[in-house]
Design a protein around this motif. Sequence first.
Motif, PDB file in Angstrom:
ATOM      1  N   TRP A  63     -20.971  99.419  52.658  1.00 41.07           N
ATOM      2  CA  TRP A  63     -21.213  99.544  54.098  1.00 41.07           C
ATOM      3  C   TRP A  63     -20.272 100.583  54.700  1.00 41.07           C
ATOM      4  CZ3 TRP A  63     -24.810  98.977  57.415  1.00 41.07           C
ATOM      5  CH2 TRP A  63     -24.551  98.800  58.768  1.00 41.07           C
ATOM      6  N   ALA A  64     -18.999 100.551  54.321  1.00 41.48           N
ATOM      7  CA  ALA A  64     -18.042 101.535  54.835  1.00 41.48           C
ATOM      8  C   ALA A  64     -18.384 102.939  54.349  1.00 41.48           C
ATOM      9  CB  ALA A  64     -16.625 101.162  54.403  1.00 41.48           C
ATOM     10  N   LYS A 124     -19.800 108.288  67.089  1.00 40.00           N
ATOM     11  CA  LYS A 124     -19.033 108.937  68.150  1.00 40.00           C
ATOM     12  C   LYS A 124     -17.592 108.434  68.243  1.00 40.00           C
ATOM     13  CE  LYS A 124     -23.299 109.505  70.773  1.00 40.00           C
ATOM     14  NZ  LYS A 124     -24.130 108.811  69.762  1.00 40.00           N
ATOM     15  N   VAL A 125     -17.339 107.237  67.693  1.00 40.05           N
ATOM     16  CA  VAL A 125     -16.013 106.657  67.847  1.00 40.05           C
ATOM     17  C   VAL A 125     -14.946 107.518  67.177  1.00 40.05           C
ATOM     18  CG1 VAL A 125     -16.216 105.174  65.798  1.00 40.05           C
ATOM     19  CG2 VAL A 125     -14.693 104.514  67.672  1.00 40.05           C
ATOM     20  N   GLU A 146     -10.782 104.821  59.685  1.00 36.28           N
ATOM     21  CA  GLU A 146     -11.410 104.126  58.570  1.00 36.28           C
ATOM     22  C   GLU A 146     -11.445 102.635  58.881  1.00 36.28           C
ATOM     23  OE1 GLU A 146      -9.406 105.055  54.915  1.00 36.28           O
ATOM     24  OE2 GLU A 146     -10.525 106.923  54.688  1.00 36.28           O
ATOM     25  N   PRO A 147     -12.452 101.914  58.369  1.00 38.26           N
ATOM     26  CA  PRO A 147     -12.525 100.472  58.643  1.00 38.26           C
ATOM     27  C   PRO A 147     -11.371  99.714  58.011  1.00 38.26           C
ATOM     28  CG  PRO A 147     -14.180 101.141  57.032  1.00 38.26           C
ATOM     29  CD  PRO A 147     -13.594 102.395  57.575  1.00 38.26           C
ATOM     30  N   THR A 174     -18.206  99.939  62.948  1.00 31.84           N
ATOM     31  CA  THR A 174     -17.181 100.842  62.432  1.00 31.84           C
ATOM     32  C   THR A 174     -16.974 100.708  60.925  1.00 31.84           C
ATOM     33  OG1 THR A 174     -15.560  99.199  63.192  1.00 31.84           O
ATOM     34  CG2 THR A 174     -15.936 101.110  64.598  1.00 31.84           C
ATOM     35  N   GLY A 175     -17.868  99.994  60.233  1.00 34.86           N
ATOM     36  CA  GLY A 175     -17.825  99.948  58.781  1.00 34.86           C
ATOM     37  C   GLY A 175     -17.146  98.740  58.186  1.00 34.86           C
ATOM     38  N   ASN A 176     -16.705  97.800  59.028  1.00 43.43           N
ATOM     39  CA  ASN A 176     -16.147  96.553  58.512  1.00 43.43           C
ATOM     40  C   ASN A 176     -17.267  95.584  58.159  1.00 43.43           C
ATOM     41  OD1 ASN A 176     -13.146  96.951  59.209  1.00 43.43           O
ATOM     42  ND2 ASN A 176     -14.147  97.317  61.177  1.00 43.43           N
TER      43      ASN A 176
END
Length: 295
Positions: A63-64, A124-125, A146-147, A174-176
């Motif tokens: 996912w990340a 965008k974050v 990075e997550p 955010t990938g967590n």
Amino acid sequence: MSDRLSVFKTYKLYVGGKFPRSESGRVYEVSDSKNKWLANAPLSSRKDARDAVVAARKAQGGWAGSTAYLRGQILYRVAEMLEGRKDQFVREVAEAEGLSKSKAAVVVDAAIDRWVWYAGWTDKVAQIVGGGNPVAGPFFNLSSPEPTGVVTVVAPQKSSFLGLVSVIAPVIATGNTAVVIASEDSPLPALSLGEVLATSDLPGGVVNILSGRTAEIAPSLAAHQDVNAIDLAGVEDDVLAKDLEVAAADNLKRVVRPQPVDWSADPGTHRLTAFLETKTVWHPTGSLGASGSAY
């Protein structure tokens, strides 16, 4: 008169993209605001919590590693699926929170809009928390988010759907990956959300939803060595919140402390950035000649 038997819904946990019952076999009664029985929900055990962490960790790397654009598309797909099942969630939120159908519809609309909001932030974050840093020398110095990893989320107790979405969506955007403890008294909207997530292209294990007693499940997750962070949004007992913070300190988990929140207000970016780490990379640009820099 119809002699057809009613088909009662069996609510289950959502772990690793599947719908298991609690390994303990336990359930507990869920009632509406007028104390009318609604359903039996699984009473999760510490073993269920550990299984959820294993599933979240297994899914986290993939996912990340997916693109921010893809994550945004999947979050938007969740909003699409919720839109198609709006009537069900309006009913469940109305029963869970003692609202009229019209007020519950406003809550559900806001929750769907919040998924769209966070879907738009996925790519965008990085622009607001990362970028190039000025340095005195022939170097590039770039910081990027990075997550954090696997995040335990204690969902809000009284905002069973809008609050729930408001704490899950920024974590996964955010990938967590997330292990979620649903509202103890009103878990049904959360358990139904699992059914939506399972059919919305979200990889199994990215979100795992447990129902049961917060005071029973949360301590083992706060102390779990493979959990990287914890959001205590739904912890209303100050003593329990303090105990969870202490347990989380053992492996330096990042902790978002409980505080009063108006879940209907603009969510801002606080929860998006709460579970991000910053990686800074230095890279030489080459020699600086008389005519300027050379790469």
